[in-house]
Motif scaffolding. Sequence first.
Motif, PDB file in Angstrom:
ATOM      1  N   LYS A   1      46.067  26.851   9.694  1.00  0.00           N
ATOM      2  CA  LYS A   1      44.639  26.661   9.957  1.00  0.00           C
ATOM      3  C   LYS A   1      44.414  26.174  11.381  1.00  0.00           C
ATOM      4  O   LYS A   1      43.494  26.630  12.068  1.00  0.00           O
TER       5      LYS A   1
ATOM      6  N   LEU B   1      46.564  33.471   4.351  1.00  0.00           N
ATOM      7  CA  LEU B   1      45.230  33.800   4.866  1.00  0.00           C
ATOM      8  C   LEU B   1      44.318  34.325   3.764  1.00  0.00           C
ATOM      9  O   LEU B   1      43.114  34.078   3.793  1.00  0.00           O
TER      10      LEU B   1
ATOM     11  N   ASN C   1      42.217  31.687   2.252  1.00  0.00           N
ATOM     12  CA  ASN C   1      41.312  30.948   3.134  1.00  0.00           C
ATOM     13  C   ASN C   1      39.901  30.953   2.536  1.00  0.00           C
ATOM     14  O   ASN C   1      39.250  31.983   2.463  1.00  0.00           O
TER      15      ASN C   1
ATOM     16  N   TYR D   1      37.747  28.696   9.739  1.00  0.00           N
ATOM     17  CA  TYR D   1      39.069  29.173  10.156  1.00  0.00           C
ATOM     18  C   TYR D   1      39.034  30.694  10.281  1.00  0.00           C
ATOM     19  O   TYR D   1      39.029  31.412   9.284  1.00  0.00           O
TER      20      TYR D   1
ATOM     21  N   CYS E   1      40.240  33.703  10.186  1.00  0.00           N
ATOM     22  CA  CYS E   1      41.363  34.554   9.795  1.00  0.00           C
ATOM     23  C   CYS E   1      41.108  36.027  10.113  1.00  0.00           C
ATOM     24  O   CYS E   1      42.041  36.827  10.138  1.00  0.00           O
TER      25      CYS E   1
END
Length: 102
Positions: free
Chosen positions: A9, A41, A44, A50, A52
Amino acid sequence: MLRRLELLKELLLLIPLGKVTTYSSLASLLGTHPRAVGAMLARNEDLVVYPCHRVVMSDGRLGGYALGKEFKRRLLELEGVKFCGPERVCKESVVDLKELLS
């Protein structure tokens, strides 16, 4: 595993706007396999926090994204990432995080 996830992250936050990095680049920094990065990911839950979507395959193809490939491509285009074809990011838009951190 949790430590790697937290580190991942933090690494995502280092990817500059208008650039992407690769699953391989992240895997190298984390000491794991690119597919393991993809699996992390995929979990996530904070897509806005974050980014991704800024992670692509080594050959520039988009790879997966929770909201779909078209959405991923559109986000990257809005951020200024250059594309060389319908599903490939141009090499000029790819950064190796190892180089950024050295």
